[in-house]
Structure formats: C-alpha cells, structure tokens
Design a protein around this motif. Structure first.
Motif, PDB file in Angstrom:
ATOM      1  N   SER A   1      35.885  -7.067 -42.930  1.00 48.60           N
ATOM      2  CA  SER A   1      34.679  -7.749 -43.404  1.00 48.60           C
ATOM      3  C   SER A   1      35.027  -9.172 -43.810  1.00 48.60           C
ATOM      4  CB  SER A   1      34.081  -7.014 -44.609  1.00 48.60           C
ATOM      5  OG  SER A   1      33.654  -5.718 -44.250  1.00 48.60           O
TER       6      SER A   1
ATOM      7  N   HIS B   1      23.526  -1.202 -33.179  1.00 51.71           N
ATOM      8  CA  HIS B   1      23.819  -1.462 -31.774  1.00 51.71           C
ATOM      9  C   HIS B   1      24.919  -0.542 -31.249  1.00 51.71           C
ATOM     10  CE1 HIS B   1      21.603  -5.205 -32.413  1.00 51.71           C
ATOM     11  NE2 HIS B   1      22.380  -5.419 -33.452  1.00 51.71           N
TER      12      HIS B   1
ATOM     13  N   GLU C   1      26.436  -0.187 -37.500  1.00 47.99           N
ATOM     14  CA  GLU C   1      25.412  -1.097 -36.987  1.00 47.99           C
ATOM     15  C   GLU C   1      24.420  -0.351 -36.097  1.00 47.99           C
ATOM     16  OE1 GLU C   1      26.532  -5.165 -35.829  1.00 47.99           O
ATOM     17  OE2 GLU C   1      28.596  -4.539 -36.188  1.00 47.99           O
TER      18      GLU C   1
ATOM     19  N   THR D   1      24.728   5.695 -34.236  1.00 43.88           N
ATOM     20  CA  THR D   1      24.608   4.334 -34.763  1.00 43.88           C
ATOM     21  C   THR D   1      23.871   4.355 -36.098  1.00 43.88           C
ATOM     22  OG1 THR D   1      22.566   3.991 -33.505  1.00 43.88           O
ATOM     23  CG2 THR D   1      24.622   3.307 -32.468  1.00 43.88           C
ATOM     24  N   ASP D   2      23.927   3.218 -36.797  1.00 47.51           N
ATOM     25  CA  ASP D   2      23.224   3.078 -38.082  1.00 47.51           C
ATOM     26  C   ASP D   2      23.650   4.146 -39.082  1.00 47.51           C
ATOM     27  OD1 ASP D   2      21.649   1.044 -38.930  1.00 47.51           O
ATOM     28  OD2 ASP D   2      19.865   1.665 -37.842  1.00 47.51           O
TER      29      ASP D   2
ATOM     30  N   ARG E   1      32.916  -9.019 -30.128  1.00 49.77           N
ATOM     31  CA  ARG E   1      32.649 -10.006 -31.172  1.00 49.77           C
ATOM     32  C   ARG E   1      33.055 -11.441 -30.835  1.00 49.77           C
ATOM     33  NH1 ARG E   1      30.874  -7.151 -35.519  1.00 49.77           N
ATOM     34  NH2 ARG E   1      31.553  -4.970 -35.591  1.00 49.77           N
TER      35      ARG E   1
ATOM     36  N   THR F   1      28.849 -10.186 -37.451  1.00 48.31           N
ATOM     37  CA  THR F   1      28.037  -9.268 -36.652  1.00 48.31           C
ATOM     38  C   THR F   1      27.017 -10.023 -35.800  1.00 48.31           C
ATOM     39  OG1 THR F   1      26.291  -9.028 -38.313  1.00 48.31           O
ATOM     40  CG2 THR F   1      28.222  -7.574 -38.519  1.00 48.31           C
ATOM     41  N   HIS F   2      26.406  -9.297 -34.885  1.00 46.72           N
ATOM     42  CA  HIS F   2      25.340  -9.888 -34.074  1.00 46.72           C
ATOM     43  C   HIS F   2      24.188 -10.356 -34.954  1.00 46.72           C
ATOM     44  CE1 HIS F   2      22.442 -10.548 -30.917  1.00 46.72           C
ATOM     45  NE2 HIS F   2      21.630  -9.667 -31.452  1.00 46.72           N
ATOM     46  N   ALA F   3      23.887  -9.600 -35.997  1.00 52.37           N
ATOM     47  CA  ALA F   3      22.817 -10.002 -36.916  1.00 52.37           C
ATOM     48  C   ALA F   3      23.174 -11.310 -37.623  1.00 52.37           C
ATOM     49  CB  ALA F   3      22.563  -8.897 -37.937  1.00 52.37           C
ATOM     50  N   ASP F   4      24.455 -11.478 -37.987  1.00 51.68           N
ATOM     51  CA  ASP F   4      24.896 -12.731 -38.598  1.00 51.68           C
ATOM     52  C   ASP F   4      24.680 -13.901 -37.650  1.00 51.68           C
ATOM     53  OD1 ASP F   4      25.785 -11.308 -40.823  1.00 51.68           O
ATOM     54  OD2 ASP F   4      27.855 -11.198 -40.102  1.00 51.68           O
TER      55      ASP F   4
END
Length: 408
Positions: free
Chosen positions: A108, A37, A35, A74-75, A42, A127-130
């Motif tokens: 997942s 971040h 991610e 990250t990423d 969570r 996730t935070h994006a979710d």
C-alpha cells in the motif's frame, strides 16, 4: 491437495493461479481480491492509465478464468487466517478451506506523516480507482504537486505534463531516484523533466499540508508555500502484512519467506510485493522488491512450490521506467560495487556496469531513447546471473560484444 487459496488478486496472484493449471494441478483454485476488478497490470497506471476512458489492462478476461477453472472472488477482504483449521475468512462471512495458501497481498502507498485522510485533493496512486481520480483533476492549467521523486512520482510528472498540467515535484533528499539509481542517470532524468517544464525542488522539507475545498497549500520549511489543485503522495510503499501478522507468521520487512517462498508455516507461501526473501546470488541478502517482473516471476515460482517442487529463487532484480522518450533499465544490484564502468552506445544512450572488489559483475544501469539499452541490459543480466568477471576495458568498449563476454 484438493484446494489452493490465493489471497491477493493482482499480477502475482493471477500468474500463480494460471501457472498451477499449466503445471498440471487439478484441484480447486480460489483467487480472492479486494478490488472490484479482475486482476490487472499496475505499471500503466502512471502512464496510459491516466488517459481519458482508460480501462484496466486485465491479466486475463472472465472467460480465461472460467476456462482454467479458477474461481475469482472480487470485492472481498480476507480478514483472518485460521492456521489450525486451514481456513480463511472474508469480511462478509465467507469461509474458504485450503490445503495450501498463497499470500500475494501486495503493498500500500506510504502516507505522508500527518497527511489528511479522505481528501479529494490529496491522493496516492496504486489502483485503477486512484488513477481515475487523478485523471479527473488533471487539465491544462491545473497545478499538480507531487511529493516524492521516485519512479511513480516522475512517471506521473511526465504524464501530467503531456496532459498540459503544471507540475511541482518535491523531493526531500538531495536528488531524485536516490533509491537504486546511479546519480549520473538520475541527473539526466531530472534534466529531461526540467526541460519539459517540471519544477523539481530537492531538499524540500515539508512543514505542513492544508487542504481547502478547492486548493491544497503545502508549507515548506524554508517558508515557501506551494499552492496546488491536486497533490499526489509518492513516497514509496509498505507491504501488506496485517493478515500474516495476525496469523503469527514471521515478519521481516514484509512477510518473511525462505528461498522457496515458504513462510514460517509450511502450508503457507507468500510472493510479490508483500514478502521479503533471501537472494542467493547476493550472499543470501534479504530483499523486498516492488516490481512488475518480480511479481510475475514469483507468481510462477510460487505455483511450482505450492505443488512441492522446492525450487529456489534464481531470478535477478530488474526494473524499468519510461519517461518522455527515455527508458531507464536496471538489472541486478549496484550496492556493494567498488568499480563502475561506462559503455556509451551512441545517441546519448549508455550503460553503467557495477563490479565488486573481485571484479564480479553485480549490476547494470542503462538509459537511452526507446529501446536503446534493452538488448545490452538483457545480456548484462545474463552475465550477472552467470557470476562473470568480465574485463573492465572490454565492458567499456562498444567494440566488444557483450555476447562474446558471456561466451568467454
């Protein structure tokens, strides 16, 4: 050792990285996460994480990692482990060398069979994006359909009702919280949701899901159709084992580790949601836990054992969930219990104690407003860990202090 690489920048991986420094390790530590971040917690995602403008609750800020000399990438997706060369390779071509490797790759969301992919109206929550995507679609009058009556689905339902959305919760089994929560407690949770206006439908067999530009139609086997503005799938999670499988590590409902979190490769360990492990307190039964405290505990234990401590897993399963004004807490495992004893704590709060045929306490499940059960569940956890066989009559009497049973 000069280099430890941790794959998975969640709660578990981050805790392990800091614990390595706390235990005196001076070599390189590299923490790699998929991610964008820094590692974050969570549990808030299904609750305050759905508030407007919520930012991730980081385990530590960038200065904390710098001060601890932890390199965070990250990423970045790790796509291969070369066990012979002791390297991991990321999708963008970076190669990282390790003396010891920790896999904290997490889990997942389990997808519904035939679930349409890449549909803005059909989401999961991991996730935070979710959480941000779900929040953008929740508003008074909007209809949220949740598939799955576990902790995530119910916590999301409670939060959505507070935000004014209409909620329909579809559970395929005969009741909610069928995994690990006694029916007596699950019934109270379900009734609380119904009082708040949540439409809970159990034994709901889904025949199909069809998404249009604005709405989602969920066809049920009884010919009912639920029309929603947003659908969230919450039917559990699957461990992220692809990386370990490709490296030919042993897999058994997750990355298989021994009681010290070591995989089938002595230089590779695994911890958190991604691994299954034997728990000595329950006769070596192999478990896989998706829980915040387990991620913390195993991160710390993994750090010690990466450095050669060879310490066994001793912490017990522990879960909690906040829904409206109710808090549910469970310590240990009720499976295998032959006797259940109820202790009433007042104001509707109570604890169920689960004992095996010999009278040994295996687990405790409690529910009440706020922190009503927290102290006694903690004492019950200590009784379980000590292998106590408390008198059932004493367990059921609020006049007998659990601390006294622990000392006996």
């Amino acid at each position: 050792m000069n280099s430890i690489v941790i794959v998975g920048a969640g709660e578990c991986g981050a805790r392990a990285a800091f614990a390595l420094r706390e235990k005196g390790y001076e070599g390189e530590i590299t923490l790699v996460g998929a991610e964008p971040h820094l590692p974050y917690e969570r549990p808030p995602l299904s609750k305050e994480g759905l508030a407007e403008g919520y930012g991730p609750k980081h385990v530590a800020d960038a200065k904390g990692y710098d001060a601890a000399r932890i390199a965070v990438i990250t990423d970045a997706i790790v796509e291969a482990i070369d066990r012979a060369a002791k390297t991991v390779r990321t999708a963008d071509g970076r190669e990282l060398c390790y003396d010891r490797l920790l896999l904290a790759t997490g889990a997942s969301p389990r997808l519904f069979p035939g679930q349409p992919l890449a549909t803005p109206q059909i989401l999961t929550l991991r996730t935070h994006a979710d959480a941000a995507a779900i929040r953008s679609k929740l508003a008074p009058g909007k209809v949220l359909a949740i598939i799955g009556g576990g902790f995530i689905g119910l916590e999301l339902a409670a939060t959505a009702r507070k935000l004014g959305a209409e909620v329909v919760l579809l559970e395929g089994l005969s009741r909610v919280l069928s995994r690990g929560v006694p029916e007596e407690i699950a019934a109270i949770v379900a009734e609380r949701h119904r009082l708040e206006g949540v439409d809970i439908r159990c034994n709901a067999a889904i025949a199909g899901i069809e998404a249009s530009a604005q709405k989602v139609n969920i066809a049920l086997a009884n010919d009912d159709v639920v029309v929603a503005d947003l659908v969230v799938i919450g039917i559990g999670a699957v461990p992220n084992t692809a990386l370990a499988e490709a490296a030919d590590l042993a897999i058994d409902n997750g990355i298989a580790v021994d009681e010290t979190l070591c995989t089938s490769d002595p230089d590779i360990f695994a911890a958190g949601d991604c691994c299954s492990f034997p728990l000595g307190h329950y006769g070596g039964r192999r478990l896989r836990l998706e829980a915040w405290r387990n991620a913390q505990d195993q991160g710390t234990l993994a750090a010690a054992n990466l450095l050669g401590a060879a310490e066994p897993i001793v912490s017990l399963p522990w879960f909690w969930s906040d829904q409206y004004d109710l808090t549910l807490q469970i310590a240990g495992l009720a499976e295998g219990a032959e006797t259940t004893v109820r202790r009433d704590l007042g104001d509707g709060a109570f604890i169920l104690f689960h004992l095996d045929a010999s009278g040994r306490l295996l687990g405790a499940s409690g529910i009440g407003k706020g922190n009503a059960v927290a102290r006694d569940i903690r004492l019950a956890e200590m009784l379980i860990a000590a292998g106590k066989r408390p008198n059932p009559q004493a367990l059921g009497s609020n006049e007998t202090k659990l601390k006294a049973l622990l000392a006996a």
